[in-house]
Enzyme design. Structure first.
Site, PDB file in Angstrom:
ATOM      1  N   TRP A  18       0.847  -1.192   0.000  1.00 14.94           N
ATOM      2  CA  TRP A  18       0.000   0.000   0.000  1.00 14.94           C
ATOM      3  C   TRP A  18       0.883   1.242   0.000  1.00 14.94           C
ATOM      4  O   TRP A  18       1.878   1.290   0.731  1.00 14.94           O
ATOM      5  CB  TRP A  18      -0.890   0.014   1.234  1.00 14.94           C
ATOM      6  CG  TRP A  18      -2.115  -0.825   1.070  1.00 14.94           C
ATOM      7  CD1 TRP A  18      -2.227  -2.167   1.241  1.00 14.94           C
ATOM      8  CD2 TRP A  18      -3.414  -0.361   0.688  1.00 14.94           C
ATOM      9  NE1 TRP A  18      -3.508  -2.578   0.986  1.00 14.94           N
ATOM     10  CE2 TRP A  18      -4.260  -1.487   0.654  1.00 14.94           C
ATOM     11  CE3 TRP A  18      -3.937   0.897   0.391  1.00 14.94           C
ATOM     12  CZ2 TRP A  18      -5.614  -1.402   0.310  1.00 14.94           C
ATOM     13  CZ3 TRP A  18      -5.270   0.994   0.054  1.00 14.94           C
ATOM     14  CH2 TRP A  18      -6.093  -0.137   0.017  1.00 14.94           C
ATOM     15  N   HIS A  52      -3.016 -11.861   2.513  1.00 16.56           N
ATOM     16  CA  HIS A  52      -3.192 -11.637   3.951  1.00 16.56           C
ATOM     17  C   HIS A  52      -4.668 -11.664   4.330  1.00 16.56           C
ATOM     18  O   HIS A  52      -5.546 -11.544   3.481  1.00 16.56           O
ATOM     19  CB  HIS A  52      -2.602 -10.290   4.360  1.00 16.56           C
ATOM     20  CG  HIS A  52      -3.319  -9.116   3.761  1.00 16.56           C
ATOM     21  ND1 HIS A  52      -3.086  -8.677   2.472  1.00 16.56           N
ATOM     22  CD2 HIS A  52      -4.294  -8.301   4.250  1.00 16.56           C
ATOM     23  CE1 HIS A  52      -3.863  -7.655   2.208  1.00 16.56           C
ATOM     24  NE2 HIS A  52      -4.620  -7.401   3.272  1.00 16.56           N
ATOM     25  N   HIS A  58      -8.647  -4.243  12.363  1.00 12.32           N
ATOM     26  CA  HIS A  58      -8.051  -3.423  11.306  1.00 12.32           C
ATOM     27  C   HIS A  58      -8.882  -2.167  11.054  1.00 12.32           C
ATOM     28  O   HIS A  58      -8.337  -1.101  10.780  1.00 12.32           O
ATOM     29  CB  HIS A  58      -7.941  -4.272  10.029  1.00 12.32           C
ATOM     30  CG  HIS A  58      -7.373  -3.565   8.854  1.00 12.32           C
ATOM     31  ND1 HIS A  58      -6.243  -2.782   8.916  1.00 12.32           N
ATOM     32  CD2 HIS A  58      -7.782  -3.526   7.545  1.00 12.32           C
ATOM     33  CE1 HIS A  58      -5.981  -2.297   7.721  1.00 12.32           C
ATOM     34  NE2 HIS A  58      -6.899  -2.713   6.873  1.00 12.32           N
TER      35      HIS A  58
END
Length: 208
Positions: A18, A52, A58
């Site tokens: 990212w 993942h 999260h």
């Protein structure tokens, strides 16, 4: 005899991350020459690198962390479907697929062409898909994309709706060349006590 097919991204310095997140690095920190017996390495990476799972923590401060997740979610029978050339994925895209009895759904989009480069756009999941999948008994949704939401989203509506309906998220799969059908899935997260996600080694084995 069916063999296991690796559907994980390779973890090396070329793996896409990212924008702004921790890049992957592996280094030998204690060499055989130094130790007299072994090479010992260390890795540095985001838990959302490559293939993942997302834990609810999260995107929700009160959500479960990786260690609290049910391992049964990530191992067992799964269904792969192919939805290419989509701008987004909604209930109408799933309506023509028989998903009765499916617990783990993996969607191959073919939208992420070069995994050494983070994509500019992806076909995100429409949040209302969560109600539909939950009604079918699906508990795990996996995709060959880095996210279920638009890459610039701050609301993460699909993440939240999936969590509300008890559906967990597996991202960054490599489903190139995987035919639609039924497979055994193994994609176990690490036993990370405080983490919001975990890299996995994901693999499929065709069910005859």
């Amino acid at each position: 005899m069916s063999t296991w097919i690796d559907i994980s991204q390779r973890l090396d310095e070329q793996v896409a991350t990212w924008p702004g997140d921790k890049p992957f690095s592996y280094k030998v920190s204690w060499s055989k020459e130094e130790s007299g017996s072994v090479n010992v390495g260390h890795i540095s990476m985001s838990v959302h690198t490559g293939t993942h799972i997302d834990a609810p923590f999260h995107f929700d401060n009160e959500g479960k962390r990786v260690i609290e997740l049910d391992l049964d979610l990530y191992i067992g029978c799964s269904r792969v479907i192919h939805l290419p050339n989509r701008t987004n994925i909604g209930v109408t895209d799933l309506a023509n697929h028989d998903l009765q009895g499916v617990t783990r759904l993996l969607i191959r989009t073919d939208a992420w062409k070069d995994r050494s480069v983070f994509p500019e756009t992806i076909p995100p999941i429409q949040p209302e898909i969560a109600t539909y999948l939950s009604g079918l008994g699906i508990r795990l949704l996996g995709l060959d994309l880095p996210s279920v939401d638009p890459l610039d989203s701050k609301e993460l509506s699909a993440h939240h709706e999936l969590a509300v309906h008890g559906i967990h998220i597996l991202e960054g799969l490599v489903l190139d060349g995987i035919d639609p059908g039924n497979y055994e899935l193994a994609a176990l997260p690490l036993p990370l006590v405080h983490a919001d996600g975990s890299p996995v080694r994901a693999a499929l084995k065709k069910i005859p």
